[in-house]
Design a protein around this motif. Sequence first.
Motif, PDB file in Angstrom:
ATOM      1  N   ASP A  69       0.803  -1.222   0.000  1.00 31.74           N
ATOM      2  CA  ASP A  69       0.000   0.000   0.000  1.00 31.74           C
ATOM      3  C   ASP A  69       0.838   1.276   0.000  1.00 31.74           C
ATOM      4  O   ASP A  69       0.498   2.244  -0.676  1.00 31.74           O
ATOM      5  N   SER A  70       1.975   1.285   0.743  1.00 30.73           N
ATOM      6  CA  SER A  70       2.767   2.525   0.797  1.00 30.73           C
ATOM      7  C   SER A  70       3.392   2.835  -0.568  1.00 30.73           C
ATOM      8  O   SER A  70       3.494   3.992  -0.974  1.00 30.73           O
ATOM      9  N   VAL A  84       0.746   4.327  -2.775  1.00 25.92           N
ATOM     10  CA  VAL A  84       0.537   5.750  -2.477  1.00 25.92           C
ATOM     11  C   VAL A  84       1.612   6.580  -3.184  1.00 25.92           C
ATOM     12  O   VAL A  84       1.313   7.620  -3.785  1.00 25.92           O
ATOM     13  N   MET A 126      -4.949  -2.592   0.538  1.00 20.63           N
ATOM     14  CA  MET A 126      -5.380  -1.213   0.824  1.00 20.63           C
ATOM     15  C   MET A 126      -6.331  -1.147   2.021  1.00 20.63           C
ATOM     16  O   MET A 126      -6.653  -0.062   2.490  1.00 20.63           O
ATOM     17  N   THR A 173      -6.055   1.496   4.851  1.00 25.74           N
ATOM     18  CA  THR A 173      -5.153   2.585   4.459  1.00 25.74           C
ATOM     19  C   THR A 173      -5.840   3.937   4.620  1.00 25.74           C
ATOM     20  O   THR A 173      -6.962   4.132   4.157  1.00 25.74           O
ATOM     21  N   LEU A 229      -5.871   6.685   3.068  1.00 30.62           N
ATOM     22  CA  LEU A 229      -5.372   7.124   1.768  1.00 30.62           C
ATOM     23  C   LEU A 229      -5.328   8.649   1.642  1.00 30.62           C
ATOM     24  O   LEU A 229      -4.361   9.208   1.111  1.00 30.62           O
ATOM     25  N   GLN A 233      -2.331   9.901   3.775  1.00 35.92           N
ATOM     26  CA  GLN A 233      -1.029   9.449   3.263  1.00 35.92           C
ATOM     27  C   GLN A 233      -0.693  10.095   1.921  1.00 35.92           C
ATOM     28  O   GLN A 233       0.448  10.478   1.683  1.00 35.92           O
ATOM     29  N   LEU A 234      -1.704  10.232   1.070  1.00 39.89           N
ATOM     30  CA  LEU A 234      -1.448  10.841  -0.236  1.00 39.89           C
ATOM     31  C   LEU A 234      -1.185  12.342  -0.082  1.00 39.89           C
ATOM     32  O   LEU A 234      -0.302  12.895  -0.751  1.00 39.89           O
ATOM     33  N   ILE A 241     -11.143  11.224  -1.505  1.00 42.42           N
ATOM     34  CA  ILE A 241     -11.210   9.830  -1.950  1.00 42.42           C
ATOM     35  C   ILE A 241     -12.683   9.441  -2.115  1.00 42.42           C
ATOM     36  O   ILE A 241     -13.504   9.701  -1.236  1.00 42.42           O
TER      37      ILE A 241
END
Length: 309
Positions: free
Chosen positions: A45-46, A49, A102, A105, A107, A110-111, A126
Amino acid sequence: MTTAIGVVITDHIAAARLEELQLAGKVLRYPGDPDQVGALEAIPDSELVDLLAQQIKSLADGKAGPDKADRIDADRIDAIGVAVPGFVRSGVIEESPNLPQMKGTRLADQLTAALKERGISAPVHIANDADAIAAGVAATRGRLDKLTRVWTIGNGIGYGRWPHAEGVWEGGHITVTLDPKERYCGCGGIGHLEGIMGYRAMRLRFLDLEPEEVFANAKTGDVRCRHFVDLWHRALAAATASFIHLAGPGRFYFTGKNVDFLELPLLRTHLETMVRMSPLQSFSLETLASDDEIALIGAGVSALRAVSR
Ligand SMILES: [Zn+2]
């Protein structure tokens, strides 16, 4: 003038810049080779991203445009919208059967952080992928003030709606049969729509045939396959009838990788047996070609709407 970046994650990543809700410049795609399947499932997942951040950075740098004039100042981007398959709440992917890494996550956070490192500070929103398609359909048809519902038919079955409404809306997991033998849904639930219609579920049911063969054999009169294709359409009719009985008639769109399996006249015939109250019979059904464009626009629309809220 609004500038947004739309990103869609399906079995690949597509990303594009949107000016006034229209695609501007080229669509970036990862992996570049459309025949490479399952490429995203293997990425932690990282790293995923980082990959998303890289694509967005490339768009901001104008690398997808015809020339350097396409470069956009990072502070001119009003919003970044990312559409992902799964159950999304407050920027967190709470469940994603087709991208299991994911699950959980954060998201949006993190993004946002990964973009900040690259000098981009636009707000990130998202959305669920089917919701993004519904938003894209509403935007491209000038129907942003109307209820638009979309079924996506692929490995899983997605249900999307515009405008955004608080809730879970896992329409693919609606129960459409009380038969205890209907247990092929990826979530493990009995009697679910996706357990009948999903690609993975069909492969589990027909161990000797691929889903494409089941639909082809039904056309040439194979009784077992014909019976299943009828069940497949009745299941979708049942789920659609339930949403008509809850939120009213209106437009339903059908899209996704396997939308070619769908016979609209057969669906309509079954739906008409299930929706008998005359005020509810004014529904319309339409198939849409399965491409990234509508979802990209929808991801951008959802993000701009979320920012202006
Ligand atoms: Zn299920």
